[in-house]
Design an enzyme around this catalytic site. Structure first.
Site, PDB file in Angstrom:
ATOM      1  N   SER A 148      22.717  40.866 -48.373  1.00  0.00           N
ATOM      2  CA  SER A 148      22.988  41.016 -46.946  1.00  0.00           C
ATOM      3  C   SER A 148      22.972  39.661 -46.264  1.00  0.00           C
ATOM      4  CB  SER A 148      21.932  41.906 -46.288  1.00  0.00           C
ATOM      5  OG  SER A 148      22.058  41.901 -44.877  1.00  0.00           O
ATOM      6  N   TYR A 163      13.398  43.823 -45.153  1.00  0.00           N
ATOM      7  CA  TYR A 163      14.774  43.945 -45.651  1.00  0.00           C
ATOM      8  C   TYR A 163      15.342  42.572 -45.987  1.00  0.00           C
ATOM      9  CZ  TYR A 163      19.733  45.306 -45.649  1.00  0.00           C
ATOM     10  OH  TYR A 163      21.048  45.505 -45.981  1.00  0.00           O
TER      11      TYR A 163
END
Length: 257
Positions: A148, A163
């Site tokens: 990401s 995350y």
């Protein structure tokens, strides 16, 4: 020992393939169109089977939908045993499954931290390790994992610290593993999406949220699952054998390096 020929009969394992709006389903459909057999893995068995059924009906390739909690080693082993028994040899892995976490750092619980790492990095380890030996033995394989932009810029998209940390760990895993298995004909790469209109962003994006996200981009739109799936398809294919240890940014210019 590496082999130079790309097998005609080959299977791709796609984790997180059940979500109707997800990158995993888009990858499964694109790879099936290219002639791959597809093993669609998802924690939701019915959703995995729906994807597999759609793949088979639309493209006429062998497809199998299997329930797998990738954070559970035994669940991964059980799913892999079915895949290996029922489909062609596994040549590709698309590690797509993931969970988000918008919880601010000072409000994080240990349980939330562990939940995010269990799926986003521990699960990728279980799946990749389970299928890697066969790739090494046959001298051909492709692994692509979804990281990401949050890992590269320190959050700021939707999810926060756990995350970003887990997705950064995935980039380190990708680079180190690429070094270990490259001589065996196996490539290992990552894609790093920016804002993509999927449910991992907290549900379907409103027009207002899309406009806010686009303000930080070079291109004038939020990304789609097919934007990401197209790059994964290339990295899993026969033309990408000289690319390994790389991170492909699919982020609309959110990060330019």
């Amino acid at each position: 020992m590496a082999t130079t020929s790309f097998p005609t009969e080959r299977t791709v394992v796609v984790t997180g393939a059940g979500s109707e709006r997800g990158i995993g389903r888009a990858v499964a459909l694109r790879l099936a169109r290219s002639g791959w057999s597809v093993a669609a893995l998802d924690i939701d068995e019915a959703a995995a089977q729906r994807t597999a059924r759609e793949v088979g009906e639309r493209f006429g390739v062998p497809a199998l939908g299997v329930a797998a909690d990738i954070a559970d080693e035994h669940s991964v082993d059980d799913a892999a045993a079915r895949v290996e028994a029922e489909l062609a040899p596994v040549v590709g892995i698309a590690n797509v499954a993931g969970v988000s976490s918008p919880v601010p750092f000072l409000e994080l619980t240990t349980q939330e931290w562990d939940r995010v790492f269990d799926v986003n990095i521990r699960g990728q380890f279980f799946v990749t390790r389970r299928f890697m030996q066969g790739m090494v033995d046959r001298g051909i394989g492709r692994v692509v994992s979804v990281s990401s932009a949050s890992a590269q810029r320190g959050g700021g998209v939707y999810s926060k610290v756990p995350y970003s940390a887990a997705k950064a760990a995935l980039l380190g895993m990708t680079r180190a593993l690429a070094r270990e298995v490259g001589k065996n004909g196996v490539t290992v790469n990552a894609v790093s999406p920016g804002p993509i209109d999927t449910d991992i962003m907290g549900g379907a994006l409103s027009e207002e949220r899309k406009a806010d996200m686009v303000a930080d981009l070079v291109v004038d739109r939020v990304g789609t699952v097919d934007d990401v799936a197209a790059v994964i398809e290339f990295l899993l294919g026969p033309d990408s054998g000289y690319i390994t240890g790389a991170t492909y940014n699919v982020n609309g210019g959110l990060i330019i390096d």
